[in-house]
Design a protein around this motif. Structure first.
Motif, short mmCIF file in Angstrom:
data_model
loop_
_atom_site.label_atom_id
_atom_site.label_comp_id
_atom_site.label_asym_id
_atom_site.label_seq_id
_atom_site.Cartn_x
_atom_site.Cartn_y
_atom_site.Cartn_z
N THR A 32 0.86 -1.18 0.00
CA THR A 32 0.00 0.00 0.00
C THR A 32 0.90 1.23 0.00
O THR A 32 2.13 1.12 0.14
N ASP A 33 0.31 2.39 -0.12
CA ASP A 33 1.13 3.60 -0.11
C ASP A 33 1.77 3.85 1.25
O ASP A 33 2.69 4.64 1.39
N ASP A 34 1.30 3.15 2.29
CA ASP A 34 1.87 3.27 3.63
C ASP A 34 3.08 2.36 3.85
O ASP A 34 3.90 2.63 4.73
N ASN A 35 3.19 1.27 3.09
CA ASN A 35 4.27 0.32 3.36
C ASN A 35 5.16 0.05 2.16
O ASN A 35 5.94 -0.89 2.15
N THR A 36 5.04 0.87 1.12
CA THR A 36 5.89 0.72 -0.05
C THR A 36 7.33 1.07 0.30
O THR A 36 7.62 1.52 1.41
N ASN A 37 8.26 0.86 -0.63
CA ASN A 37 9.68 1.06 -0.33
C ASN A 37 10.03 2.55 -0.32
O ASN A 37 10.64 3.08 -1.26
N THR A 38 9.63 3.22 0.76
CA THR A 38 9.87 4.65 0.90
C THR A 38 11.35 4.98 0.93
O THR A 38 11.79 5.98 0.36
N ALA A 39 12.15 4.13 1.59
CA ALA A 39 13.58 4.41 1.72
C ALA A 39 14.26 4.46 0.37
O ALA A 39 15.07 5.34 0.11
N ALA A 87 3.87 -2.54 -10.50
CA ALA A 87 4.43 -1.22 -10.15
C ALA A 87 4.02 -0.90 -8.73
O ALA A 87 2.82 -0.91 -8.41
N LEU A 88 4.97 -0.62 -7.86
CA LEU A 88 4.65 -0.34 -6.47
C LEU A 88 3.99 1.03 -6.33
O LEU A 88 4.22 1.93 -7.14
N PRO A 89 3.18 1.21 -5.30
CA PRO A 89 2.56 2.52 -5.08
C PRO A 89 3.59 3.57 -4.68
O PRO A 89 4.56 3.27 -3.98
N LEU A 141 2.73 15.52 -0.03
CA LEU A 141 3.51 16.75 -0.02
C LEU A 141 3.88 17.26 -1.42
O LEU A 141 4.51 18.29 -1.56
N ASN A 142 3.47 16.53 -2.43
CA ASN A 142 3.72 16.97 -3.81
C ASN A 142 2.46 16.73 -4.63
O ASN A 142 2.21 15.62 -5.09
N GLU A 143 1.68 17.78 -4.79
CA GLU A 143 0.40 17.65 -5.49
C GLU A 143 0.57 17.34 -6.97
O GLU A 143 -0.41 16.99 -7.66
N ASN A 144 1.78 17.45 -7.49
CA ASN A 144 2.02 17.16 -8.91
C ASN A 144 2.24 15.69 -9.20
O ASN A 144 2.32 15.29 -10.36
N LEU A 145 2.38 14.87 -8.16
CA LEU A 145 2.52 13.44 -8.36
C LEU A 145 1.16 12.79 -8.52
O LEU A 145 0.19 13.16 -7.85
N VAL A 146 1.09 11.80 -9.39
CA VAL A 146 -0.13 11.02 -9.61
C VAL A 146 0.13 9.59 -9.13
O VAL A 146 1.16 8.99 -9.48
N GLN A 147 -0.76 9.04 -8.31
CA GLN A 147 -0.59 7.70 -7.78
C GLN A 147 -0.74 6.65 -8.87
O GLN A 147 -1.45 6.85 -9.86
N ASN A 148 -0.05 5.53 -8.70
CA ASN A 148 -0.16 4.43 -9.65
C ASN A 148 -1.57 3.84 -9.65
O ASN A 148 -2.25 3.80 -8.63
N GLU A 149 -1.96 3.34 -10.80
CA GLU A 149 -3.24 2.66 -10.95
C GLU A 149 -3.35 1.52 -9.94
O GLU A 149 -2.40 0.79 -9.69
N GLY A 150 -4.54 1.39 -9.34
CA GLY A 150 -4.80 0.30 -8.42
C GLY A 150 -4.59 0.64 -6.97
O GLY A 150 -4.94 -0.15 -6.08
N TYR A 151 -4.00 1.81 -6.69
CA TYR A 151 -3.74 2.22 -5.31
C TYR A 151 -4.44 3.57 -5.05
O TYR A 151 -4.63 4.37 -5.98
#
Length: 479
Positions: A97-104, A454-456, A464-474
């Motif tokens: 999910t967008d909470d546990n994707t590879n943020t690092a 494709a990971l979320p 914090l960046n309104e110009n980003l679009v989330q991946n399909e499915g998330y």
């Protein structure tokens, strides 16, 4: 404070390299100097470039997660109840999910890009020979391309499936208030190729960074050419991939590990033989992962969660020396672990390990696959594959097709973080049936195509960046 892409760019002034005589990447980056001071001369720029390799070795990137996550979700890895610390489950279950994707990894890729962009922008103003500046710039261009390709592989669909889909922002300059939109997958690949082609053109072919303990952990012309071969392969540009593989193979700089050498090369202190580019592991490194180091994670007497699938083991024939890179453990009958990260014997446990990113066998495999798809290589797919089998104690091939290439690639590069991306670019569904896959609770088999490849995008970046679009499915909810 949460770090978004804009914060990353604003925070980094310089990634400081280690001083002469110290272990490579021994200290964390210094952030106290402004760019104007730190990058005012050649020495400052040189140290900044050296420091830009820092985050690649983090456990959130090639120091652990880049390898283990991909092996666990590719079918090469499994989990059992015999040795289980409740780690390495997310990739294994494809539960993102967008909470546990590879943020690092997202963050570290942009830390790296930010650092080298600062140097590139400073180089024109410093006093040094044109070639000295070009060598630094070539390293920077490689690292920028490498970071963005790594990110788009995680967060974008494969190029060979949907190159016009959203990729990641490709960032050329460090700006504190930047909120870049996502480039397409195709644009990211094209920008990376352009960076690497320029790097190849301007670097001194004999250039070797002097300030590194392990020459294989820094960039030279063959590192650039090897990455070009990999990227072109991922694009399905068969002739170009083969041409760059040939440049590295015929350079004579690298040699295949023999069957006698193969079991022991993985715990060497420095890269040799096949190693073209690697992470240099050292307990004194600022990014040393301690209990989260890849050597402890893959150790059955450590955490031991990422284990080897029966399916993978069953691909090797008796007498294949690669079987010796898998070990069992008397306290967990029937379970196996990779020994490619068994530790360097660096004083104490938990140990540390180098992590190979690119090696010569991959180049032979690239060229063989390209030949099967019609590339003119000056060799043949059979010859190139048999270079590998002859050095592994495996039976030679009389003829080679695409399935053979895919199988040999999986066997040779297993537990090096590649097979997941191979499945993606081949457009192959993940099928994990039978053997020791029984504990998978969700997503045992994952169809291709699917949004799941494709990971979320991390939630904090989206918020914090309104110009980003989330991946399909998330979906992403605002905080």
């Amino acid at each position: 404070m949460k770090k978004t892409l804009a914060y990353i760019f604003g925070a980094i002034a310089i990634l400081s390299a280690t001083s002469c005589g110290k272990d490579f990447l021994e200290r964390a980056p210094k952030l106290s100097l402004s760019n104007a001071i730190a990058l005012a001369d050649y020495e400052g720029c040189d140290k900044a470039v050296h420091g830009a390799y820092y985050y690649i070795s983090s456990t959130g990137w090639w120091g652990a997660d880049r390898v283990i996550e991909n092996e666990m979700r590719s079918g090469n890895g499994v989990k059992s109840s015999a040795v289980n610390s409740n780690r390495c489950t997310q990739g294994y279950n494809w539960n993102y999910t967008d909470d546990n994707t590879n943020t690092a990894m997202w963050a570290y890729c942009y830390y790296t890009a930010s650092a080298v962009n600062n140097v590139i922008d400073a180089l024109d103003a410093i006093e040094a020979s044109e070639q000295d500046k070009n060598n630094l710039k070539a390293e920077c261009l490689f690292l920028r391309a490498f970071a963005h390709i790594e990110n788009v592989l995680q967060f974008g669909q494969p190029y060979t499936y949907k190159k016009d889909s959203p990729g990641v922002p490709y960032v050329f300059h460090t700006e504190s208030d930047a909120k870049p939109a996502r480039n397409t997958v195709e644009e990211v690949y094209n920008f990376a190729i352009a960076d690497l082609l320029e790097a190849e053109k301007i670097i001194d072919p004999t250039y070797v960074r002097k300030s590194s303990v392990d020459p294989c952990s820094v960039v030279n012309i063959y590192t650039i050419q090897a990455l070009l071969s990999r990227i072109y392969l991922y694009m399905g540009e068969w002739q170009k991939s083969a041409d760059y593989a040939t440049k590295v193979i015929e350079s004579g700089k690298y040699k295949m590990w023999t069957a006698e050498e193969y079991p022991d090369v993985w715990t060497a202190d420095k890269g040799s033989g096949e190693v073209i580019f690697e992470v240099y592991g050292k307990r004194s490194n600022g990014t040393y992962g301690n209990w989260d180091d890849i050597s402890w994670l893959t150790n059955p007497e450590g955490y031991g969660d990422p284990q080897v699938s029966d399916e993978l083991l069953g691909l090797y024939e008796e007498g294949d020396i690669r079987l010796e890179t898998y070990r069992d453990f008397e306290k967990a009958p029937g379970c196996h672990w990779t020994t490619k990260y068994a530790g360097k014997g660096d004083n104490a446990a938990p140990d540390c390990n180098n992590v190979v990113i690119i090696r010569l066998s991959e180049l032979y495999l690239n060229r063989a696959e390209a030949a099967v798809h019609g590339a003119q290589t000056g060799s043949t797919a059979v010859k190139d594959i048999n270079v590998i089998t002859s050095n592994r104690g495996a039976a030679p091939y009389n003829s080679v097709g695409n399935v053979d290439i895919q199988t040999e690639r999986r066997k040779e590069l297993a537990w090096e973080g590649h097979y997941f991306y191979d499945l993606a670019r081949w457009g192959k569904s993940l099928v994990r049936n039978g053997g020791n896959f029984a504990l998978i609770s969700t997503n045992q088999n994952v169809e291709f195509p699917s949004y799941k490849w494709a990971l979320p995008i991390p939630k904090r970046e989206m918020n914090l960046n309104e110009n980003l679009v989330q991946n399909e499915g998330y979906t992403t909810t605002t905080e």
